[in-house]
Design a protein around this motif. Structure first.
Motif, PDB file in Angstrom:
ATOM      1  N   PRO A  93       0.999  -1.213   0.066  1.00 58.27           N
ATOM      2  CA  PRO A  93      -0.104   0.107   0.027  1.00 58.27           C
ATOM      3  C   PRO A  93       0.938   1.052  -0.070  1.00 58.27           C
ATOM      4  N   PHE A  94       0.377   2.354  -0.499  1.00 62.27           N
ATOM      5  CA  PHE A  94       1.150   3.535  -0.477  1.00 62.27           C
ATOM      6  C   PHE A  94       1.268   3.925   1.093  1.00 62.27           C
ATOM      7  N   LEU A  95       1.928   5.262   1.449  1.00 64.53           N
ATOM      8  CA  LEU A  95       2.193   5.343   2.786  1.00 64.53           C
ATOM      9  C   LEU A  95       1.687   6.842   2.752  1.00 64.53           C
ATOM     10  N   VAL A  96       1.611   7.493   4.115  1.00 66.67           N
ATOM     11  CA  VAL A  96       1.361   8.670   4.139  1.00 66.67           C
ATOM     12  C   VAL A  96       1.982   9.785   3.424  1.00 66.67           C
ATOM     13  N   LYS A  97       3.107   9.520   3.303  1.00 70.97           N
ATOM     14  CA  LYS A  97       4.039  10.657   2.500  1.00 70.97           C
ATOM     15  C   LYS A  97       3.774  10.488   0.930  1.00 70.97           C
ATOM     16  N   GLU A  98       3.236   9.242   0.707  1.00 76.32           N
ATOM     17  CA  GLU A  98       2.709   9.149  -0.956  1.00 76.32           C
ATOM     18  C   GLU A  98       1.218   9.503  -1.217  1.00 76.32           C
ATOM     19  N   GLU A  99       0.628   9.362  -0.346  1.00 71.89           N
ATOM     20  CA  GLU A  99      -0.645   9.913  -0.307  1.00 71.89           C
ATOM     21  C   GLU A  99      -0.806  11.339  -0.359  1.00 71.89           C
ATOM     22  N   LYS A 100      -0.035  12.057   0.386  1.00 68.11           N
ATOM     23  CA  LYS A 100      -0.110  13.464   0.127  1.00 68.11           C
ATOM     24  C   LYS A 100       0.444  13.754  -1.332  1.00 68.11           C
ATOM     25  N   ILE A 101       1.489  13.168  -1.890  1.00 65.76           N
ATOM     26  CA  ILE A 101       1.755  13.643  -3.236  1.00 65.76           C
ATOM     27  C   ILE A 101       0.498  13.375  -3.984  1.00 65.76           C
ATOM     28  N   LEU A 102      -0.334  12.303  -3.998  1.00 72.31           N
ATOM     29  CA  LEU A 102      -1.364  11.964  -4.788  1.00 72.31           C
ATOM     30  C   LEU A 102      -2.539  13.151  -4.500  1.00 72.31           C
ATOM     31  N   LEU A 103      -2.607  13.496  -3.498  1.00 68.64           N
ATOM     32  CA  LEU A 103      -3.755  14.548  -3.064  1.00 68.64           C
ATOM     33  C   LEU A 103      -3.373  16.000  -3.657  1.00 68.64           C
ATOM     34  N   ILE A 104      -2.164  16.493  -3.386  1.00 65.81           N
ATOM     35  CA  ILE A 104      -1.700  17.605  -4.158  1.00 65.81           C
ATOM     36  C   ILE A 104      -1.742  17.671  -5.288  1.00 65.81           C
ATOM     37  N   ALA A 105      -1.671  16.431  -6.120  1.00 66.71           N
ATOM     38  CA  ALA A 105      -1.646  16.149  -7.592  1.00 66.71           C
ATOM     39  C   ALA A 105      -3.200  16.461  -8.069  1.00 66.71           C
ATOM     40  N   GLN A 106      -4.103  15.920  -7.090  1.00 62.36           N
ATOM     41  CA  GLN A 106      -5.429  15.777  -7.537  1.00 62.36           C
ATOM     42  C   GLN A 106      -5.941  17.302  -7.377  1.00 62.36           C
ATOM     43  N   GLU A 107      -5.542  17.834  -6.133  1.00 62.37           N
ATOM     44  CA  GLU A 107      -6.137  19.340  -6.162  1.00 62.37           C
ATOM     45  C   GLU A 107      -5.367  20.128  -7.163  1.00 62.37           C
ATOM     46  N   SER A 108      -4.534  20.000  -7.819  1.00 65.59           N
ATOM     47  CA  SER A 108      -3.825  20.860  -9.035  1.00 65.59           C
ATOM     48  C   SER A 108      -4.814  20.593 -10.137  1.00 65.59           C
ATOM     49  N   GLU A 109      -5.439  19.579 -10.309  1.00 61.61           N
ATOM     50  CA  GLU A 109      -6.335  19.062 -11.510  1.00 61.61           C
ATOM     51  C   GLU A 109      -5.460  19.079 -12.643  1.00 61.61           C
ATOM     52  N   SER A 110      -4.281  19.060 -12.547  1.00 60.15           N
ATOM     53  CA  SER A 110      -3.384  18.676 -13.747  1.00 60.15           C
ATOM     54  C   SER A 110      -3.301  17.485 -14.043  1.00 60.15           C
ATOM     55  N   ASN A 128      -1.054  16.113 -16.303  1.00 57.57           N
ATOM     56  CA  ASN A 128       0.312  15.503 -16.254  1.00 57.57           C
ATOM     57  C   ASN A 128       0.832  15.387 -14.687  1.00 57.57           C
ATOM     58  N   GLN A 129       0.515  16.316 -13.800  1.00 60.89           N
ATOM     59  CA  GLN A 129       0.814  16.225 -12.351  1.00 60.89           C
ATOM     60  C   GLN A 129       0.317  14.938 -11.874  1.00 60.89           C
ATOM     61  N   ILE A 130      -1.121  14.601 -12.455  1.00 57.89           N
ATOM     62  CA  ILE A 130      -1.670  13.487 -11.582  1.00 57.89           C
ATOM     63  C   ILE A 130      -1.032  12.217 -12.256  1.00 57.89           C
ATOM     64  N   LEU A 131      -0.710  12.176 -13.390  1.00 59.33           N
ATOM     65  CA  LEU A 131      -0.161  11.044 -14.132  1.00 59.33           C
ATOM     66  C   LEU A 131       1.355  11.046 -13.473  1.00 59.33           C
ATOM     67  N   GLN A 132       2.044  11.923 -13.036  1.00 59.16           N
ATOM     68  CA  GLN A 132       3.452  11.880 -12.441  1.00 59.16           C
ATOM     69  C   GLN A 132       3.266  11.282 -11.173  1.00 59.16           C
ATOM     70  N   ALA A 133       2.330  11.634 -10.490  1.00 61.09           N
ATOM     71  CA  ALA A 133       2.220  11.157  -9.012  1.00 61.09           C
ATOM     72  C   ALA A 133       2.004   9.611  -9.154  1.00 61.09           C
ATOM     73  N   VAL A 134       0.908   9.303  -9.813  1.00 58.76           N
ATOM     74  CA  VAL A 134       0.719   7.624 -10.202  1.00 58.76           C
ATOM     75  C   VAL A 134       1.743   6.936 -10.576  1.00 58.76           C
ATOM     76  N   LYS A 135       2.660   7.645 -11.419  1.00 58.65           N
ATOM     77  CA  LYS A 135       3.724   6.985 -11.817  1.00 58.65           C
ATOM     78  C   LYS A 135       4.776   6.785 -10.651  1.00 58.65           C
ATOM     79  N   ASP A 136       5.098   7.686  -9.824  1.00 59.28           N
ATOM     80  CA  ASP A 136       6.145   7.694  -8.654  1.00 59.28           C
ATOM     81  C   ASP A 136       5.470   6.746  -7.553  1.00 59.28           C
ATOM     82  N   ILE A 137       4.157   6.769  -7.471  1.00 57.29           N
ATOM     83  CA  ILE A 137       3.630   5.746  -6.569  1.00 57.29           C
ATOM     84  C   ILE A 137       3.824   4.473  -6.738  1.00 57.29           C
ATOM     85  N   ILE A 138       3.411   4.021  -8.178  1.00 61.26           N
ATOM     86  CA  ILE A 138       3.486   2.836  -8.628  1.00 61.26           C
ATOM     87  C   ILE A 138       4.941   2.234  -8.558  1.00 61.26           C
ATOM     88  N   GLU A 139       6.116   3.207  -9.091  1.00 64.03           N
ATOM     89  CA  GLU A 139       7.489   2.859  -8.822  1.00 64.03           C
ATOM     90  C   GLU A 139       7.750   2.469  -7.492  1.00 64.03           C
TER      91      GLU A 139
END
Length: 229
Positions: free
Chosen positions: A26-43, A45-56
């Motif tokens: 599962p992703f951790l709190v630090k990774e969930e924060k990255i995802l939430l910030i990306a979702q809030e940006s509504e970008s 590209n930023q969402i896809l990058q967050a998804v990529k980083d979390i999967i890796e």
């Protein structure tokens, strides 16, 4: 004295395209924060990058996110999300008959990649001597551009061939590929579109009965963004 380190449970999934097992956590709190910030940006590209980083991170870098088909990426992330924040998510869906909103729950463990009934040949003959070989869309192929149709076609071209040679798209310049795509006819585009529309897709159909009028509704979720709540 150092603080104790929490151990994270690991799970296994089967990658849809290869049918091979992949260990993940599962992703951790630090990774969930990255995802939430990306979702809030509504970008996108930023969402896809967050998804990529979390999967890796959550697959221990055992899979190259840039080289897998988009449907693999979406499926893997959905599995990670399911084990991270809960397997059941809720939607407010509007009845197509009376307009009343209904709370509908979905277990993410029930969501699978749907493969098309008809497998489309990736080799498309354009005329007697020239053809193209197509490939599924990958994350690394998604780029922001002014001409989305041309960019989408270029992204799916693996190679171009004639009677004498095979030209890998990776060795061609973007300008060369744009010129090639611009020379295609409407009939050629239809053949390419048929391939694109018959790719495996992460999707799920929710069926529910409206609590107000009793109408039976059907709602299809398709693509990773549909499952974000």
């Amino acid at each position: 004295m150092p603080l104790p380190v929490l151990e994270t449970t690991t799970y296994n999934l089967v990658v849809p395209s290869t049918k091979k097992k992949l260990k993940y956590r599962p992703f951790l709190v630090k990774e969930e924060k990255i995802l939430l910030i990306a979702q809030e940006s509504e970008s996108e590209n930023q969402i896809l990058q967050a998804v990529k980083d979390i999967i890796e991170s959550c697959t221990f870098s055992k899979i190259d996110v840039n080289k897998i088909p988009m449907y693999d990426l979406e499926y893997i992330f959905l599995k990670i999300r399911s084990k991270s924040v809960g397997e059941v998510i809720s939607f407010q869906l509007k009845c197509e008959e009376c307009g009343e909103y209904n709370k509908v729950e979905l277990n993410l463990e029930d969501v699978e990649v749907q493969f098309p009934d008809e497998e489309i040949d990736p080799n498309i003959q354009l005329n007697d001597s020239i053809g193209v070989t197509l490939k599924p869309l990958r994350m690394s192929d998604i780029k922001k551009g002014d001409d989305k149709i041309t960019d989408a076609i270029i992204a799916t071209i693996d190679s171009i061939y004639d009677n004498d040679n095979v030209y890998s798209a990776s060795t061609c310049s973007k300008k060369e590929l744009e010129t090639f795509v611009d020379s295609l006819t409407h009939q050629h585009l239809e053949k390419i579109q048929k391939y694109l529309l018959n790719q495996p897709t992460l999707k799920h159909t929710i069926e529910y009965t409206c609590e107000k009028c009793g109408h039976k509704n059907s709602y299809e979720l398709s693509g990773l963004q549909s499952f974000f709540t």
